[in-house]
Design a protein around this motif. Sequence first.
Motif, short mmCIF file in Angstrom:
data_model
loop_
_atom_site.label_atom_id
_atom_site.label_comp_id
_atom_site.label_asym_id
_atom_site.label_seq_id
_atom_site.Cartn_x
_atom_site.Cartn_y
_atom_site.Cartn_z
N HIS A 200 0.82 -1.22 0.00
CA HIS A 200 0.00 0.00 0.00
C HIS A 200 0.85 1.27 0.00
CE1 HIS A 200 -4.08 -1.64 0.30
NE2 HIS A 200 -3.54 -2.63 0.99
N PHE A 201 1.95 1.27 0.74
CA PHE A 201 2.82 2.46 0.72
C PHE A 201 3.44 2.64 -0.67
CE2 PHE A 201 3.31 2.01 5.49
CZ PHE A 201 2.69 3.23 5.77
N THR B 45 6.05 12.22 1.18
CA THR B 45 7.21 12.16 2.07
C THR B 45 7.10 11.00 3.05
OG1 THR B 45 7.57 14.54 1.92
CG2 THR B 45 8.57 13.40 3.79
N GLU B 46 5.98 10.93 3.79
CA GLU B 46 5.82 9.85 4.75
C GLU B 46 5.59 8.52 4.05
OE1 GLU B 46 6.29 10.21 8.29
OE2 GLU B 46 7.26 11.82 7.18
N GLY B 47 5.00 8.56 2.86
CA GLY B 47 4.84 7.32 2.11
C GLY B 47 6.18 6.71 1.75
N LEU B 48 7.11 7.54 1.29
CA LEU B 48 8.46 7.06 0.98
C LEU B 48 9.15 6.53 2.23
CD1 LEU B 48 9.67 9.82 -1.49
CD2 LEU B 48 9.56 7.38 -2.00
N TRP B 49 8.98 7.26 3.35
CA TRP B 49 9.63 6.82 4.58
C TRP B 49 9.12 5.44 5.01
CZ3 TRP B 49 13.26 6.33 7.82
CH2 TRP B 49 13.04 5.85 9.10
N ALA C 209 14.63 -0.84 0.33
CA ALA C 209 14.55 0.22 1.33
C ALA C 209 15.45 1.39 0.95
CB ALA C 209 14.94 -0.33 2.70
N ILE C 210 16.65 1.09 0.52
CA ILE C 210 17.60 2.14 0.12
C ILE C 210 17.04 2.96 -1.04
CG2 ILE C 210 19.87 2.55 -0.92
CD1 ILE C 210 20.87 0.16 0.75
N ALA C 211 16.41 2.29 -2.00
CA ALA C 211 15.84 2.99 -3.16
C ALA C 211 14.78 4.01 -2.73
CB ALA C 211 15.26 1.99 -4.15
N LEU D 227 13.55 9.86 -0.74
CA LEU D 227 13.09 10.65 0.40
C LEU D 227 14.12 11.69 0.81
CD1 LEU D 227 11.10 11.25 2.68
CD2 LEU D 227 12.15 9.37 3.98
N ALA D 228 15.39 11.33 0.80
CA ALA D 228 16.45 12.24 1.24
C ALA D 228 16.48 13.52 0.40
CB ALA D 228 17.80 11.54 1.18
#
Length: 396
Positions: free
Chosen positions: A29-30, A43-47, A62-64, A69-70
Amino acid sequence: FPSHDTSWAGYNIARLYLEKGDFPSALHHFSTVVDHGFSPTLTEGLWYAGWSAYRLQSFDQAIAFWKKLAEIDKKQPYRALYWQARALECLGHKTLARDIDEKIVQEASFDYYGFLSLLRLKDPNPHQDWQNVPRESTHWLAHAPNPLQPWTLETPQTLDAWILKNPKQDFSRFLVYYGINGTSLSTDTNIERDLERAISSQDSAQLKDELTFLLEGESVRDVQAWVELNHERLSLMFPHFKSQYFQFLYPRPFRSDVVNATREFNASEALVYAIMREASGFDANFRSLEKTIGLIPIQHDPAQSLLRSMNMGDGIEPTDLTYPAVNIQIGTYYFHYLTKILTDVPSVIAAHKAGQSDVMRWKKIAGVSSNDWETFIELIPQTETQLYVKRVLASY
Protein backbone atom coordinates in the motif's frame (compact mmCIF):
# COMPACT_ATOMS: atom_id res chain seq x y z
CA PHE A 1 -8.22 6.14 -9.83
CA PRO A 2 -5.38 8.13 -8.23
CA SER A 3 -6.49 11.24 -6.38
CA HIS A 4 -5.67 13.09 -3.17
CA ASP A 5 -8.49 11.26 -1.38
CA THR A 6 -7.47 7.79 -2.54
CA SER A 7 -3.85 8.61 -1.73
CA TRP A 8 -4.78 9.51 1.86
CA ALA A 9 -6.97 6.41 2.12
CA GLY A 10 -4.17 4.18 0.88
CA TYR A 11 -1.71 5.82 3.26
CA ASN A 12 -3.96 5.29 6.28
CA ILE A 13 -4.65 1.67 5.32
CA ALA A 14 -0.90 1.12 5.01
CA ARG A 15 -0.31 2.65 8.45
CA LEU A 16 -2.83 0.24 9.97
CA TYR A 17 -1.07 -2.71 8.37
CA LEU A 18 2.25 -1.37 9.63
CA GLU A 19 0.98 -1.01 13.20
CA LYS A 20 -0.29 -4.62 13.06
CA GLY A 21 3.14 -5.78 11.92
CA ASP A 22 1.88 -6.91 8.50
CA PHE A 23 4.88 -5.55 6.60
CA PRO A 24 4.17 -7.15 3.20
CA SER A 25 0.70 -5.54 3.04
CA ALA A 26 2.06 -2.26 4.37
CA LEU A 27 4.79 -2.21 1.73
CA HIS A 28 2.26 -2.89 -1.04
CA HIS A 29 0.00 0.00 0.00
CA PHE A 30 2.82 2.46 0.72
CA SER A 31 4.32 1.66 -2.69
CA THR A 32 0.97 2.50 -4.29
CA VAL A 33 0.88 5.82 -2.39
CA VAL A 34 4.38 6.62 -3.61
CA ASP A 35 3.43 5.77 -7.20
CA HIS A 36 0.50 8.22 -7.00
CA GLY A 37 3.04 10.92 -6.09
CA PHE A 38 0.71 13.36 -4.31
CA SER A 39 2.76 15.67 -2.12
CA PRO A 40 0.72 15.50 1.13
CA THR A 41 1.47 11.80 1.51
CA LEU A 42 4.60 11.38 -0.60
CA THR A 43 7.21 12.16 2.07
CA GLU A 44 5.82 9.85 4.75
CA GLY A 45 4.84 7.32 2.11
CA LEU A 46 8.46 7.06 0.98
CA TRP A 47 9.63 6.82 4.58
CA TYR A 48 7.25 4.03 5.56
CA ALA A 49 7.68 2.18 2.27
CA GLY A 50 11.40 2.09 2.99
CA TRP A 51 10.73 1.15 6.59
CA SER A 52 8.43 -1.73 5.62
CA ALA A 53 11.03 -3.02 3.16
CA TYR A 54 13.73 -2.67 5.83
CA ARG A 55 11.71 -4.72 8.32
CA LEU A 56 11.28 -7.38 5.61
CA GLN A 57 15.08 -7.34 5.15
CA SER A 58 14.64 -6.13 1.58
CA PHE A 59 17.49 -3.67 2.08
CA ASP A 60 18.10 -2.71 -1.57
CA GLN A 61 14.44 -1.77 -1.92
CA ALA A 62 14.55 0.22 1.33
CA ILE A 63 17.60 2.14 0.12
CA ALA A 64 15.84 2.99 -3.16
CA PHE A 65 12.87 4.53 -1.32
CA TRP A 66 15.07 6.40 1.17
CA LYS A 67 17.30 7.86 -1.54
CA LYS A 68 14.22 9.51 -3.05
CA LEU A 69 13.09 10.65 0.40
CA ALA A 70 16.45 12.24 1.24
CA GLU A 71 15.99 14.60 -1.69
CA ILE A 72 12.63 16.03 -0.52
CA ASP A 73 12.38 15.60 3.27
CA LYS A 74 12.79 19.08 4.80
CA LYS A 75 11.49 18.33 8.31
CA GLN A 76 13.86 15.43 9.09
CA PRO A 77 16.49 15.66 6.33
CA TYR A 78 18.92 13.17 7.88
CA ARG A 79 16.39 10.48 8.81
CA ALA A 80 16.47 8.71 5.44
CA LEU A 81 20.23 9.17 5.15
CA TYR A 82 20.88 7.57 8.55
CA TRP A 83 18.74 4.53 7.81
CA GLN A 84 20.31 4.16 4.38
CA ALA A 85 23.58 3.69 6.26
CA ARG A 86 22.01 1.01 8.45
CA ALA A 87 20.65 -0.82 5.40
CA LEU A 88 24.07 -0.63 3.74
CA GLU A 89 25.58 -2.18 6.88
CA CYS A 90 23.14 -5.04 6.62
CA LEU A 91 24.28 -5.56 3.02
CA GLY A 92 27.91 -5.65 4.16
CA HIS A 93 28.86 -2.19 2.81
CA LYS A 94 30.36 -0.95 6.07
CA THR A 95 32.70 1.60 4.47
CA LEU A 96 29.82 3.27 2.61
CA ALA A 97 27.77 3.29 5.82
CA ARG A 98 30.62 4.90 7.73
CA ASP A 99 30.99 7.57 5.03
CA ILE A 100 27.32 8.47 5.44
CA ASP A 101 27.65 8.61 9.24
CA GLU A 102 30.64 10.94 8.92
CA LYS A 103 28.67 13.18 6.55
CA ILE A 104 25.74 13.38 9.00
CA VAL A 105 28.01 14.18 11.96
CA GLN A 106 29.79 16.86 9.97
CA GLU A 107 26.60 18.52 8.74
CA ALA A 108 24.23 17.92 11.66
CA SER A 109 26.13 17.27 14.86
CA PHE A 110 23.25 18.64 16.98
CA ASP A 111 20.52 16.71 15.22
CA TYR A 112 19.14 13.45 16.65
CA TYR A 113 20.54 11.53 13.71
CA GLY A 114 23.87 13.31 14.09
CA PHE A 115 23.87 12.03 17.66
CA LEU A 116 23.15 8.48 16.48
CA SER A 117 25.80 8.63 13.73
CA LEU A 118 28.39 9.90 16.20
CA LEU A 119 27.77 6.94 18.47
CA ARG A 120 27.85 4.55 15.51
CA LEU A 121 31.27 5.91 14.58
CA LYS A 122 32.42 5.31 18.16
CA ASP A 123 30.82 1.90 18.42
CA PRO A 124 29.22 0.13 15.41
CA ASN A 125 26.95 -1.83 17.77
CA PRO A 126 26.00 0.53 20.61
CA HIS A 127 22.82 -1.26 21.66
CA GLN A 128 24.47 -3.50 24.22
CA ASP A 129 25.70 -0.52 26.23
CA TRP A 130 22.41 1.37 26.06
CA GLN A 131 19.89 -1.17 27.28
CA ASN A 132 19.61 0.23 30.79
CA VAL A 133 19.11 3.75 32.04
CA PRO A 134 22.60 5.17 32.68
CA ARG A 135 23.81 6.12 36.12
CA GLU A 136 26.22 8.93 36.92
CA SER A 137 29.13 6.48 37.27
CA THR A 138 28.55 5.03 33.79
CA HIS A 139 27.22 7.93 31.80
CA TRP A 140 26.31 6.76 28.32
CA LEU A 141 27.72 9.85 26.61
CA ALA A 142 30.98 10.02 28.53
CA HIS A 143 32.87 9.50 25.28
CA ALA A 144 31.03 12.25 23.34
CA PRO A 145 33.08 15.28 22.21
CA ASN A 146 32.93 18.64 23.95
CA PRO A 147 31.58 17.51 27.34
CA LEU A 148 29.86 20.22 29.35
CA GLN A 149 32.11 22.05 31.77
CA PRO A 150 31.02 23.74 35.02
CA TRP A 151 29.48 27.16 34.59
CA THR A 152 31.87 30.09 34.79
CA LEU A 153 29.32 32.60 36.06
CA GLU A 154 29.84 34.44 39.34
CA THR A 155 27.68 31.93 41.24
CA PRO A 156 25.16 29.24 40.28
CA GLN A 157 22.55 31.27 42.15
CA THR A 158 23.04 34.12 39.67
CA LEU A 159 21.95 31.89 36.80
CA ASP A 160 18.93 30.58 38.75
CA ALA A 161 17.83 34.10 39.67
CA TRP A 162 18.23 35.32 36.09
CA ILE A 163 16.14 32.44 34.70
CA LEU A 164 13.37 32.99 37.24
CA LYS A 165 13.37 36.71 36.43
CA ASN A 166 13.36 36.06 32.66
CA PRO A 167 11.62 32.66 32.38
CA LYS A 168 11.05 32.82 28.62
CA GLN A 169 14.39 34.40 27.71
CA ASP A 170 16.18 32.69 24.88
CA PHE A 171 19.54 31.19 25.85
CA SER A 172 20.71 31.28 22.25
CA ARG A 173 20.33 35.06 22.17
CA PHE A 174 22.41 35.29 25.28
CA LEU A 175 24.94 32.94 23.74
CA VAL A 176 25.47 35.22 20.74
CA TYR A 177 25.55 38.25 23.00
CA TYR A 178 28.14 36.67 25.26
CA GLY A 179 30.22 35.52 22.31
CA ILE A 180 30.37 39.06 20.96
CA ASN A 181 30.86 40.94 24.22
CA GLY A 182 32.52 38.40 26.49
CA THR A 183 30.48 39.90 29.31
CA SER A 184 29.48 37.98 32.41
CA LEU A 185 25.85 37.31 33.17
CA SER A 186 24.02 39.08 35.96
CA THR A 187 20.39 39.19 37.02
CA ASP A 188 20.11 42.68 35.51
CA THR A 189 21.30 41.64 32.05
CA ASN A 190 18.95 42.92 29.34
CA ILE A 191 19.70 40.60 26.46
CA GLU A 192 17.82 42.39 23.71
CA ARG A 193 19.10 45.86 24.60
CA ASP A 194 22.73 44.80 24.99
CA LEU A 195 22.67 42.51 21.96
CA GLU A 196 21.30 45.35 19.83
CA ARG A 197 24.18 47.55 20.95
CA ALA A 198 26.69 44.79 20.25
CA ILE A 199 25.33 44.23 16.77
CA SER A 200 25.41 47.94 15.92
CA SER A 201 29.11 48.06 16.84
CA GLN A 202 30.09 45.39 14.29
CA ASP A 203 31.87 46.41 11.07
CA SER A 204 30.44 43.64 8.88
CA ALA A 205 27.15 44.69 7.27
CA GLN A 206 26.36 41.04 6.50
CA LEU A 207 26.86 40.01 10.11
CA LYS A 208 24.70 42.93 11.26
CA ASP A 209 21.89 41.77 8.98
CA GLU A 210 22.19 38.17 10.14
CA LEU A 211 22.33 38.97 13.84
CA THR A 212 19.56 41.55 13.69
CA PHE A 213 17.03 38.84 13.00
CA LEU A 214 17.71 37.54 16.52
CA LEU A 215 15.88 40.61 17.82
CA GLU A 216 12.80 40.22 15.63
CA GLY A 217 10.86 37.66 17.61
CA GLU A 218 11.89 34.40 15.94
CA SER A 219 11.15 31.23 17.87
CA VAL A 220 13.71 29.72 20.21
CA ARG A 221 14.23 26.81 17.84
CA ASP A 222 14.82 29.10 14.85
CA VAL A 223 17.46 31.03 16.76
CA GLN A 224 19.11 27.86 18.06
CA ALA A 225 19.18 26.41 14.54
CA TRP A 226 20.87 29.56 13.26
CA VAL A 227 23.43 29.52 16.08
CA GLU A 228 24.21 25.84 15.53
CA LEU A 229 24.57 26.37 11.78
CA ASN A 230 26.93 29.32 12.20
CA HIS A 231 28.84 28.36 15.34
CA GLU A 232 32.14 27.66 13.56
CA ARG A 233 32.15 31.06 11.83
CA LEU A 234 31.15 32.83 15.03
CA SER A 235 33.84 30.97 16.97
CA LEU A 236 36.50 32.29 14.60
CA MET A 237 35.24 35.86 14.93
CA PHE A 238 34.58 35.91 18.66
CA PRO A 239 36.95 33.99 21.00
CA HIS A 240 34.49 33.95 23.90
CA PHE A 241 31.90 32.29 21.72
CA LYS A 242 34.00 29.15 21.26
CA SER A 243 34.93 28.73 24.91
CA GLN A 244 31.38 29.16 26.22
CA TYR A 245 29.36 27.66 23.38
CA PHE A 246 28.25 24.37 24.91
CA GLN A 247 27.76 25.84 28.35
CA PHE A 248 25.24 28.38 27.12
CA LEU A 249 23.53 26.17 24.57
CA TYR A 250 23.03 23.43 27.17
CA PRO A 251 22.76 25.27 30.50
CA ARG A 252 22.47 23.53 33.86
CA PRO A 253 20.52 25.78 36.22
CA PHE A 254 19.02 24.85 39.60
CA ARG A 255 22.13 22.77 40.12
CA SER A 256 21.77 22.00 43.82
CA ASP A 257 18.14 20.91 43.42
CA VAL A 258 19.00 18.61 40.51
CA VAL A 259 22.05 17.10 42.26
CA ASN A 260 20.09 16.41 45.46
CA ALA A 261 17.14 14.83 43.66
CA THR A 262 19.19 12.67 41.27
CA ARG A 263 21.35 11.38 44.13
CA GLU A 264 18.32 10.60 46.27
CA PHE A 265 16.56 8.67 43.51
CA ASN A 266 19.60 7.27 41.67
CA ALA A 267 18.65 9.08 38.46
CA SER A 268 20.63 10.76 35.69
CA GLU A 269 21.29 14.50 35.82
CA ALA A 270 21.58 14.52 32.03
CA LEU A 271 18.04 13.19 31.64
CA VAL A 272 16.61 15.78 34.02
CA TYR A 273 18.33 18.65 32.21
CA ALA A 274 17.41 17.33 28.76
CA ILE A 275 13.74 17.13 29.74
CA MET A 276 13.79 20.64 31.21
CA ARG A 277 15.51 22.05 28.13
CA GLU A 278 13.15 20.47 25.60
CA ALA A 279 9.86 20.31 27.50
CA SER A 280 9.72 23.63 29.38
CA GLY A 281 12.69 25.64 28.12
CA PHE A 282 13.75 26.09 31.78
CA ASP A 283 10.54 28.05 32.43
CA ALA A 284 9.50 27.32 36.02
CA ASN A 285 6.01 28.72 35.28
CA PHE A 286 5.50 26.58 32.17
CA ARG A 287 1.98 25.29 31.53
CA SER A 288 0.96 23.15 28.57
CA LEU A 289 -2.35 22.45 26.85
CA GLU A 290 -2.24 19.02 28.53
CA LYS A 291 -2.22 20.88 31.90
CA THR A 292 1.34 19.89 32.77
CA ILE A 293 3.18 22.39 34.96
CA GLY A 294 6.73 23.43 35.76
CA LEU A 295 10.35 22.82 34.78
CA ILE A 296 9.75 19.08 34.46
CA PRO A 297 6.18 19.29 33.16
CA ILE A 298 3.84 17.12 35.19
CA GLN A 299 0.10 17.14 35.77
CA HIS A 300 -1.30 17.90 39.22
CA ASP A 301 -3.12 14.60 39.83
CA PRO A 302 -0.11 12.38 38.98
CA ALA A 303 2.01 14.65 41.16
CA GLN A 304 -0.34 13.95 44.06
CA SER A 305 0.02 10.19 43.49
CA LEU A 306 3.80 10.44 43.29
CA LEU A 307 3.90 12.38 46.56
CA ARG A 308 1.99 9.57 48.27
CA SER A 309 4.46 7.04 46.83
CA MET A 310 7.27 9.18 48.27
CA ASN A 311 5.52 9.12 51.69
CA MET A 312 5.22 12.91 51.59
CA GLY A 313 1.43 13.13 51.84
CA ASP A 314 -0.72 14.63 49.10
CA GLY A 315 -1.10 18.23 50.18
CA ILE A 316 0.12 19.97 47.04
CA GLU A 317 -1.47 22.69 44.94
CA PRO A 318 -0.90 23.17 41.20
CA THR A 319 1.06 26.35 41.87
CA ASP A 320 3.47 24.38 44.09
CA LEU A 321 4.73 22.65 40.95
CA THR A 322 6.14 25.98 39.75
CA TYR A 323 8.68 25.97 42.63
CA PRO A 324 11.92 24.52 41.20
CA ALA A 325 12.88 22.46 44.26
CA VAL A 326 9.41 20.86 44.53
CA ASN A 327 9.03 20.24 40.81
CA ILE A 328 12.50 18.78 40.33
CA GLN A 329 12.15 16.40 43.27
CA ILE A 330 8.76 15.07 42.13
CA GLY A 331 9.79 14.95 38.45
CA THR A 332 13.02 13.10 39.21
CA TYR A 333 11.19 10.58 41.37
CA TYR A 334 8.79 10.08 38.43
CA PHE A 335 11.73 9.18 36.16
CA HIS A 336 12.98 6.80 38.87
CA TYR A 337 9.54 5.18 39.00
CA LEU A 338 9.31 4.85 35.19
CA THR A 339 12.82 3.40 35.03
CA LYS A 340 11.87 0.47 37.24
CA ILE A 341 9.06 -0.41 34.83
CA LEU A 342 10.43 0.50 31.38
CA THR A 343 14.24 0.09 31.94
CA ASP A 344 15.49 2.05 28.90
CA VAL A 345 15.95 5.79 28.41
CA PRO A 346 13.90 6.29 25.20
CA SER A 347 10.89 4.52 26.75
CA VAL A 348 11.13 6.66 29.89
CA ILE A 349 11.20 9.83 27.78
CA ALA A 350 8.26 8.64 25.67
CA ALA A 351 6.27 7.77 28.81
CA HIS A 352 6.88 11.26 30.21
CA LYS A 353 5.22 12.66 27.09
CA ALA A 354 2.51 10.13 26.29
CA GLY A 355 2.00 8.04 29.41
CA GLN A 356 3.28 4.69 30.62
CA SER A 357 0.39 2.55 29.35
CA ASP A 358 0.67 3.85 25.77
CA VAL A 359 4.41 3.21 25.69
CA MET A 360 4.02 -0.34 26.97
CA ARG A 361 1.37 -0.98 24.30
CA TRP A 362 3.58 0.50 21.56
CA LYS A 363 6.52 -1.66 22.61
CA LYS A 364 4.36 -4.76 22.47
CA ILE A 365 3.07 -3.85 18.99
CA ALA A 366 6.56 -2.93 17.74
CA GLY A 367 7.76 -6.46 18.41
CA VAL A 368 11.44 -5.50 18.66
CA SER A 369 14.01 -6.58 21.23
CA SER A 370 14.22 -4.52 24.41
CA ASN A 371 17.59 -3.04 23.46
CA ASP A 372 16.68 -2.11 19.86
CA TRP A 373 15.58 1.36 20.94
CA GLU A 374 16.40 3.00 17.56
CA THR A 375 13.76 0.89 15.84
CA PHE A 376 11.24 1.40 18.66
CA ILE A 377 11.52 5.20 18.36
CA GLU A 378 10.80 5.11 14.63
CA LEU A 379 7.73 2.96 15.32
CA ILE A 380 6.15 5.33 17.87
CA PRO A 381 2.80 6.08 16.18
CA GLN A 382 2.31 9.53 17.75
CA THR A 383 4.42 11.93 15.68
CA GLU A 384 4.56 14.52 18.47
CA THR A 385 5.86 11.97 20.97
CA GLN A 386 8.36 10.53 18.49
CA LEU A 387 9.84 13.96 17.73
CA TYR A 388 9.92 14.78 21.46
CA VAL A 389 11.91 11.63 22.22
CA LYS A 390 14.37 12.49 19.44
CA ARG A 391 14.84 16.07 20.69
CA VAL A 392 15.38 14.98 24.30
CA LEU A 393 17.86 12.28 23.30
CA ALA A 394 19.83 14.78 21.21
CA SER A 395 19.99 17.14 24.20
CA TYR A 396 20.85 14.23 26.47
